[in-house]
Design a protein around this motif. Structure first.
Motif, PDB file in Angstrom:
ATOM      1  N   GLY A 180      -2.914  85.944  79.130  1.00 28.68           N
ATOM      2  CA  GLY A 180      -3.110  84.605  78.984  1.00 28.68           C
ATOM      3  C   GLY A 180      -3.852  84.389  77.869  1.00 28.68           C
ATOM      4  O   GLY A 180      -3.494  83.465  77.013  1.00 28.68           O
ATOM      5  N   VAL A 181      -4.705  85.502  77.260  1.00 26.95           N
ATOM      6  CA  VAL A 181      -5.592  85.066  76.061  1.00 26.95           C
ATOM      7  C   VAL A 181      -4.585  85.279  74.990  1.00 26.95           C
ATOM      8  O   VAL A 181      -4.490  84.609  74.007  1.00 26.95           O
ATOM      9  N   PHE A 182      -3.673  86.604  75.161  1.00 24.27           N
ATOM     10  CA  PHE A 182      -2.613  86.647  74.195  1.00 24.27           C
ATOM     11  C   PHE A 182      -1.717  85.528  73.768  1.00 24.27           C
ATOM     12  O   PHE A 182      -1.541  85.025  72.442  1.00 24.27           O
ATOM     13  N   PHE A 183      -1.415  84.920  74.573  1.00 24.80           N
ATOM     14  CA  PHE A 183      -0.130  83.837  74.637  1.00 24.80           C
ATOM     15  C   PHE A 183      -0.830  82.387  74.488  1.00 24.80           C
ATOM     16  O   PHE A 183      -0.168  81.602  73.622  1.00 24.80           O
ATOM     17  N   ARG A 184      -1.859  82.538  75.052  1.00 23.83           N
ATOM     18  CA  ARG A 184      -2.779  80.734  74.967  1.00 23.83           C
ATOM     19  C   ARG A 184      -3.667  80.507  73.648  1.00 23.83           C
ATOM     20  O   ARG A 184      -3.558  79.605  73.258  1.00 23.83           O
ATOM     21  N   ILE A 185      -4.051  81.690  73.505  1.00 20.14           N
ATOM     22  CA  ILE A 185      -5.317  81.849  72.379  1.00 20.14           C
ATOM     23  C   ILE A 185      -4.772  82.358  71.063  1.00 20.14           C
ATOM     24  O   ILE A 185      -4.844  81.767  70.018  1.00 20.14           O
ATOM     25  N   VAL A 186      -4.399  83.750  70.973  1.00 18.72           N
ATOM     26  CA  VAL A 186      -4.207  84.478  69.950  1.00 18.72           C
ATOM     27  C   VAL A 186      -2.872  83.904  69.185  1.00 18.72           C
ATOM     28  O   VAL A 186      -2.966  83.669  68.006  1.00 18.72           O
ATOM     29  N   LEU A 187      -1.707  83.895  69.881  1.00 20.36           N
ATOM     30  CA  LEU A 187      -0.657  83.597  69.300  1.00 20.36           C
ATOM     31  C   LEU A 187      -0.334  82.128  68.573  1.00 20.36           C
ATOM     32  O   LEU A 187      -0.109  81.974  67.522  1.00 20.36           O
ATOM     33  N   PRO A 188      -1.180  81.149  69.198  1.00 22.55           N
ATOM     34  CA  PRO A 188      -1.062  79.809  68.458  1.00 22.55           C
ATOM     35  C   PRO A 188      -1.869  79.857  67.374  1.00 22.55           C
ATOM     36  O   PRO A 188      -1.594  78.559  66.529  1.00 22.55           O
ATOM     37  N   ILE A 189      -2.757  80.498  67.222  1.00 25.58           N
ATOM     38  CA  ILE A 189      -3.708  80.263  65.844  1.00 25.58           C
ATOM     39  C   ILE A 189      -3.051  81.304  64.869  1.00 25.58           C
ATOM     40  O   ILE A 189      -3.830  81.639  64.007  1.00 25.58           O
ATOM     41  N   SER A 190      -1.999  82.203  65.142  1.00 24.26           N
ATOM     42  CA  SER A 190      -1.542  82.957  64.135  1.00 24.26           C
ATOM     43  C   SER A 190      -0.359  82.802  63.604  1.00 24.26           C
ATOM     44  O   SER A 190       0.515  83.616  63.297  1.00 24.26           O
ATOM     45  N   GLY A 191      -0.066  81.472  63.537  1.00 28.03           N
ATOM     46  CA  GLY A 191       1.049  80.949  62.952  1.00 28.03           C
ATOM     47  C   GLY A 191       1.528  81.404  61.464  1.00 28.03           C
ATOM     48  O   GLY A 191       2.684  81.921  61.265  1.00 28.03           O
ATOM     49  N   PRO A 192       0.498  81.225  60.682  1.00 26.29           N
ATOM     50  CA  PRO A 192       0.865  82.084  59.124  1.00 26.29           C
ATOM     51  C   PRO A 192       1.242  83.376  59.079  1.00 26.29           C
ATOM     52  O   PRO A 192       2.313  83.637  58.370  1.00 26.29           O
ATOM     53  N   VAL A 193       0.668  84.367  60.096  1.00 26.32           N
ATOM     54  CA  VAL A 193       0.891  85.484  59.829  1.00 26.32           C
ATOM     55  C   VAL A 193       2.176  85.641  60.563  1.00 26.32           C
ATOM     56  O   VAL A 193       3.067  86.450  60.164  1.00 26.32           O
ATOM     57  N   VAL A 194       2.335  85.260  61.689  1.00 23.85           N
ATOM     58  CA  VAL A 194       3.706  85.349  62.260  1.00 23.85           C
ATOM     59  C   VAL A 194       4.770  84.939  61.610  1.00 23.85           C
ATOM     60  O   VAL A 194       5.840  85.357  61.337  1.00 23.85           O
ATOM     61  N   ALA A 195       4.576  83.683  60.957  1.00 24.75           N
ATOM     62  CA  ALA A 195       5.797  83.117  60.024  1.00 24.75           C
ATOM     63  C   ALA A 195       6.093  84.199  59.082  1.00 24.75           C
ATOM     64  O   ALA A 195       7.323  84.453  58.604  1.00 24.75           O
ATOM     65  N   THR A 196       5.002  84.412  58.474  1.00 25.39           N
ATOM     66  CA  THR A 196       5.193  85.663  57.194  1.00 25.39           C
ATOM     67  C   THR A 196       5.985  86.799  57.504  1.00 25.39           C
ATOM     68  O   THR A 196       7.043  86.997  56.871  1.00 25.39           O
ATOM     69  N   LEU A 197       5.350  87.346  58.631  1.00 25.44           N
ATOM     70  CA  LEU A 197       6.128  88.585  59.098  1.00 25.44           C
ATOM     71  C   LEU A 197       7.569  88.516  59.673  1.00 25.44           C
ATOM     72  O   LEU A 197       8.444  89.271  59.641  1.00 25.44           O
ATOM     73  N   SER A 198       7.442  87.308  60.225  1.00 23.98           N
ATOM     74  CA  SER A 198       9.205  86.766  60.812  1.00 23.98           C
ATOM     75  C   SER A 198       9.899  86.681  59.489  1.00 23.98           C
ATOM     76  O   SER A 198      10.957  87.342  59.762  1.00 23.98           O
ATOM     77  N   LEU A 199       9.452  85.926  58.485  1.00 23.71           N
ATOM     78  CA  LEU A 199      10.391  86.078  57.391  1.00 23.71           C
ATOM     79  C   LEU A 199      10.811  87.451  57.015  1.00 23.71           C
ATOM     80  O   LEU A 199      12.081  87.669  56.499  1.00 23.71           O
ATOM     81  N   PHE A 200      10.010  88.214  56.480  1.00 26.17           N
ATOM     82  CA  PHE A 200      10.188  89.582  56.065  1.00 26.17           C
ATOM     83  C   PHE A 200      10.990  90.350  56.961  1.00 26.17           C
ATOM     84  O   PHE A 200      11.879  91.066  56.725  1.00 26.17           O
ATOM     85  N   THR A 201      10.651  90.178  58.390  1.00 26.84           N
ATOM     86  CA  THR A 201      11.501  90.781  59.467  1.00 26.84           C
ATOM     87  C   THR A 201      13.109  90.346  59.299  1.00 26.84           C
ATOM     88  O   THR A 201      14.116  91.320  59.530  1.00 26.84           O
ATOM     89  N   ALA A 202      13.283  88.975  59.265  1.00 23.18           N
ATOM     90  CA  ALA A 202      14.554  88.334  59.355  1.00 23.18           C
ATOM     91  C   ALA A 202      15.257  88.920  57.988  1.00 23.18           C
ATOM     92  O   ALA A 202      16.635  89.050  58.051  1.00 23.18           O
ATOM     93  N   VAL A 203      14.438  88.781  56.672  1.00 22.93           N
ATOM     94  CA  VAL A 203      15.205  89.295  55.694  1.00 22.93           C
ATOM     95  C   VAL A 203      15.635  90.766  55.537  1.00 22.93           C
ATOM     96  O   VAL A 203      16.940  91.044  55.137  1.00 22.93           O
ATOM     97  N   GLY A 204      14.890  91.463  56.223  1.00 30.11           N
ATOM     98  CA  GLY A 204      15.300  92.898  56.341  1.00 30.11           C
ATOM     99  C   GLY A 204      16.606  93.136  57.146  1.00 30.11           C
ATOM    100  O   GLY A 204      17.287  93.838  57.022  1.00 30.11           O
TER     101      GLY A 204
END
Length: 295
Positions: A180-204
């Motif tokens: 619950g902490v991971f999905f409701r608290i941590v991930l919602p405020i991790s948008g910038p790092v998730v988006a950046t690493l998602s872009l790198f992963t998608a390009v790879g």
């Protein structure tokens, strides 16, 4: 601050060098795009540089009429989307666990992960492992290959460690579990790092051609980049043209050329991933915790 004459000269030289470097980096891509929109027989005469001399869409019509290319395009899109989502989920979840204090053998896990960044078991043992797991020549392998990226995991872990303890403590007081902490608290405020690493992963994933070339022999499962490497070879291109339908064959004979088809296929493989960058660029400059602690 006022610039003197020598500063202006130096600034002009710097700008000139930057413009030249930008031109050298961008022109090959632009010329390939121009050739893809030019009639192949006309482009073979030379002189097509900055703009199509005989504009046409026939090259792209031929590319999209070839079933192998269309199927490879769908495989690449599916692999990129599913692979990025799955990789981000497991990498972030693994990193979140390693970011917590009191984890047994925590340093040992990190050492094992870091060792894999410098040393690998080798291609042949990995091939034997994939074959014995019955993942060879399957779409599942394209997803699970590189499921957890250690470099991305370390970035996630560092990011999670910098989060204020008060965020999780308040969530636990309200009865949240670890998930619950991971999905409701941590991930919602991790948008910038998730988006950046998602872009790198998608390009790879989008640009990866070597892995499918080794572990995928079924032509119906080959991604677009692997097929593009095959198309660049003259023999594969000739085979490709032979497999086109009657309309495409007549078009190739009349106006298109192997070079024009190569350029069109290259643009089809490159443009989609390039168009994603402008939409995710803002996440590179956003603060990770902006507004997270505000009432």
């Amino acid at each position: 601050m006022k610039l003197n004459f020598s500063d202006k000269v130096m600034q002009a030289i710097i700008y000139f060098i930057l413009v030249v470097l930008a031109f050298l980096a961008f022109y090959p891509f632009w010329n390939s795009l121009v050739l893809s929109f030019n009639v192949g027989s006309d482009a073979s005469l030379g002189g097509v540089t900055f703009w199509p001399r005989a504009f046409t869409l026939e090259n792209y019509e031929i590319v999209f009429k070839e079933k192998r290319i269309f199927n490879a395009y769908l495989i690449t899109i599916a692999r990129t989307l599913i692979g990025t989502l799955v990789s981000m989920f497991f990498t972030a979840l693994f990193a979140y666990g390693l970011s917590k204090k009191g984890i047994v053998f925590k340093k040992g896990y990190m050492i094992i992960c870091i060792v894999t960044m410098y040393f690998s078991g080798g291609l042949i043992p990995y091939f034997v492992l994939v074959y014995n797991l019955h993942l060879y020549n399957t779409f599942t392998f394209l997803i699970v290959h590189g499921l957890v990226n250690v470099y991305n995991m370390i970035i996630f872990r560092t990011f999670f460690q910098e989060l204020p303890d008060g965020l999780e403590e308040s969530a636990r007081i309200d009865g949240c579990s670890n998930f619950g902490v991971f999905f409701r608290i941590v991930l919602p405020i991790s948008g910038p790092v998730v988006a950046t690493l998602s872009l790198f992963t998608a390009v790879g994933l989008w640009n990866d051609w070597f892995t499918p070339a080794v572990f995928i022999s079924n032509q119906n499962l080959i991604p677009l980049q692997t097929l593009l490497v095959q198309i660049v070879n003259a023999g594969q291109t000739a085979t490709l043209i032979e497999n086109l339908n009657s309309y495409a064959q007549s078009t190739v004979e009349d106006s298109s050329t192997v070079k024009a088809l190569q350029m069109a296929t290259m643009m089809v493989a490159t443009l989609p991933i390039l168009l994603i960058y402008p939409f995710l660029q803002k996440y590179f400059v956003k603060g990770a915790l902006v507004g997270s602690l505000k009432e």
